[in-house]
Design a protein around this motif. Structure first.
Motif, short mmCIF file in Angstrom:
data_model
loop_
_atom_site.label_atom_id
_atom_site.label_comp_id
_atom_site.label_asym_id
_atom_site.label_seq_id
_atom_site.Cartn_x
_atom_site.Cartn_y
_atom_site.Cartn_z
N LEU A 248 0.69 -1.31 0.29
CA LEU A 248 -0.13 0.06 -0.06
C LEU A 248 0.80 1.35 -0.09
N HIS A 249 1.91 1.37 0.86
CA HIS A 249 2.89 2.35 0.96
C HIS A 249 3.57 2.59 -0.30
N PHE A 250 3.78 1.44 -0.81
CA PHE A 250 4.68 1.43 -2.23
C PHE A 250 3.75 2.30 -3.34
N ILE A 251 2.53 1.75 -3.43
CA ILE A 251 1.28 2.42 -4.50
C ILE A 251 1.25 3.74 -4.07
N ILE A 252 1.30 4.18 -2.99
CA ILE A 252 0.95 5.71 -2.49
C ILE A 252 2.25 6.35 -2.97
N LEU A 253 3.39 6.09 -3.06
CA LEU A 253 4.64 6.78 -3.41
C LEU A 253 4.71 6.75 -4.74
N LYS A 254 3.95 5.79 -5.51
CA LYS A 254 3.97 5.68 -7.13
C LYS A 254 2.53 6.47 -7.48
N THR A 255 1.78 7.07 -6.74
CA THR A 255 0.76 7.77 -7.19
C THR A 255 0.90 8.88 -7.79
N PRO A 256 0.28 9.25 -8.95
CA PRO A 256 0.65 10.72 -9.50
C PRO A 256 0.50 11.72 -8.78
N LEU A 257 1.12 12.79 -8.91
CA LEU A 257 0.96 14.03 -8.09
C LEU A 257 1.43 14.01 -6.77
N PHE A 258 0.33 13.16 -5.79
CA PHE A 258 0.50 12.89 -4.56
C PHE A 258 1.70 12.31 -3.95
N GLY A 259 2.23 11.27 -4.81
CA GLY A 259 3.33 10.35 -4.67
C GLY A 259 4.61 11.19 -4.30
N LYS A 260 4.95 11.98 -5.15
CA LYS A 260 6.04 12.68 -5.12
C LYS A 260 6.25 13.72 -4.04
N LEU A 261 4.99 14.06 -3.64
CA LEU A 261 4.70 15.19 -2.74
C LEU A 261 5.11 14.42 -1.29
N LEU A 262 4.53 13.43 -1.23
CA LEU A 262 4.60 12.47 0.23
C LEU A 262 6.28 11.94 0.23
N GLN A 263 6.62 11.63 -0.84
CA GLN A 263 8.16 11.17 -0.97
C GLN A 263 9.29 12.31 -0.38
N LYS A 264 8.68 13.53 -0.86
CA LYS A 264 9.62 14.70 -0.47
C LYS A 264 9.42 14.88 1.17
N ALA A 265 8.29 14.95 1.48
CA ALA A 265 7.89 15.28 2.80
C ALA A 265 8.78 14.05 3.64
N GLU A 266 8.61 12.78 3.21
CA GLU A 266 9.19 11.69 4.13
C GLU A 266 10.72 12.02 4.13
N LEU A 267 11.48 12.29 3.13
CA LEU A 267 12.85 12.71 3.14
C LEU A 267 13.32 13.79 3.62
N ALA A 268 12.19 14.69 3.82
CA ALA A 268 12.75 15.82 4.65
C ALA A 268 12.77 15.51 5.97
N ARG A 269 11.64 14.80 6.54
CA ARG A 269 11.43 14.42 7.72
C ARG A 269 12.88 13.33 8.31
#
Length: 401
Positions: A248-269
């Motif tokens: 599920l988390h893999f799919i979330i990160l691959k989701t268009p538009l939102f996936g990149k945003l969530l990936q960047k937020a996690e990397l920042a954290r």
């Protein structure tokens, strides 16, 4: 927290009495002493009517962030830890935080260090906070560590709020769209359906489709509730299973538009947390354990776990990250340079700043992109329903004329 009835004498020698809430009789006597009242009698009130009623015991992130900044400011101003804790316990508007700070104050007055006092409340004070406080107590720079912690939690709070706002807006508009469509199909369309039945003419295909959709909504409205419940239960079942949660988390990160945003937020954290821990002299392996708990996404969590295993084997921290698609070259290269130069905390701080700025930009771009799309979709859906009703009406008016 229990309720006590007290009787005492104030500075003027006048007898006073009243009720106070605290964890123990000792706390009541301390509170009265601070108010200039000499306690003559303190008695706990028993019974259900005197018990404190509270729903939930968590402290809101916003209240915790405010507490951290005020705590750091008081210590920098020369206030002792005990006095600062007492002041903040009195000033905070959060009942849950007030209760915990009063307990921490009691422990501090008993001679326990701040880290041990806070460690007894894991629901309020996370491992990151506890370990950095311990490092500050050992290093004798507790005020600096608290200032760094306050900065860290402020950054994390702002980051979470920006991501939430970017996701909440389209979700809210989507819910409104569905609600409007259901209302039109279940209330407005059936009103015109009765009138159309009196027409002795074939209705347009669009009108027939909308009328059929209205019949379905009226007859099978309960399926919408069932569908929502199934989705909620299904999501919970998936989230409770370790393997399915990873997918599920893999799919979330691959989701268009939102996936990149969530990936960047996690990397920042990740980078901000590591930078704060390393700069506070928390041991590397211990820091990696803490970061693993802080990260929400299991895909990134697994990479952090592999990096910790790599360090335990005496290998590089950045090696497992280089082999994963989740960590871009910028992150791995900066970490590699930091490892070789001994300035890993500074490099991670730069990466954290970069991705925090990226999240800012991404959220603004996402809002500006999604807003017109959602408006067009909402207008289009409502427009189709309105047109399906208006077209037959126009035909009727033409026939009358």
């Amino acid at each position: 927290m229990a309720q006590y009835r007290y009787k005492g004498r104030n500075r003027r020698g006048k007898t006073v009495q009243g009720k106070l809430q605290a964890e123990s009789e000792r706390e009541i006597r301390l509170q009265l002493r601070d108010q200039g009242i000499m306690a003559l009698e303190v008695k706990e009130l028993s019974g259900a009517l005197h018990k404190e009623i509270s729903i939930g015991s968590g402290v809101k992130p916003q209240d915790f962030v405010i507490y951290m900044r005020q705590f750091a400011t008081l210590l920098k101003a020369g206030i002792t830890v005990v006095e600062a804790t007492e002041i903040l316990a009195e000033q905070t508007s959060s009942k849950a935080l007030k209760k915990v700070l009063m307990q921490v104050e009691t422990e501090l007055r008993s001679g326990n260090p701040l880290s041990e006092s806070c460690e007894q409340h894991p629901k309020v004070f996370p491992p990151l906070y506890i370990n950095m406080i311990k490092a500050g107590e050992i290093g004798g720079n507790l005020d600096e560590v608290l200032d760094r912690l306050a900065f860290y939690y402020e950054k994390q709070y702002k980051l979470v709020q920006k991501v939430k706002s970017a996701i909440t807006y389209p979700a809210a508009v989507g819910v409104v769209t569905v609600a409007v469509v259901i209302f039109l199909l279940s209330s407005v369309v059936p009103t015109f359906a009765t009138m159309f039945e009196s027409f002795d003419a074939e209705l347009p295909a669009l009108t027939q489709f909308v009328l059929a959709a209205g019949d379905v909504v009226q007859s099978y409205w309960w399926t919408i509730i069932v569908f929502v419940l199934v989705v909620i239960i299904g999501f919970k079942v998936i989230n409770d299973n370790k393997q399915s949660r990873l997918y599920l988390h893999f799919i979330i990160l691959k989701t268009p538009l939102f996936g990149k945003l969530l990936q960047k937020a996690e990397l920042a954290r990740v980078t901000r947390t590591l930078s704060s821990l390393f700069s506070s002299a928390v041991p590397v392996l211990q820091a990696m354990v803490i970061v693993e708990k802080v990260v929400k996404n299991n895909v990134i969590k697994n990479v952090i776990r592999d990096s910790r295993s790599s360090l335990e084997k005496g290998e590089s921290l950045s090696k497992p990250m280089e082999e994963s698609w989740v960590f871009p070259p910028l992150v791995t290269q900066m970490i590699s340079v930091g490892e070789s130069t001994g300035a890993l905390d500074a490099m991670l701080d730069k990466v954290a700043e970069f991705y925090e700025d990226e999240v800012d930009t991404a959220t603004e771009q996402l809002k500006s992109l999604i807003e017109p799309i959602l408006i067009v979709v909402l207008a289009g859906v409502v427009g189709v329903i309105v047109m399906s009703i208006m077209i037959p009406m126009f035909k009727v008016f033409d026939a009358i004329q």
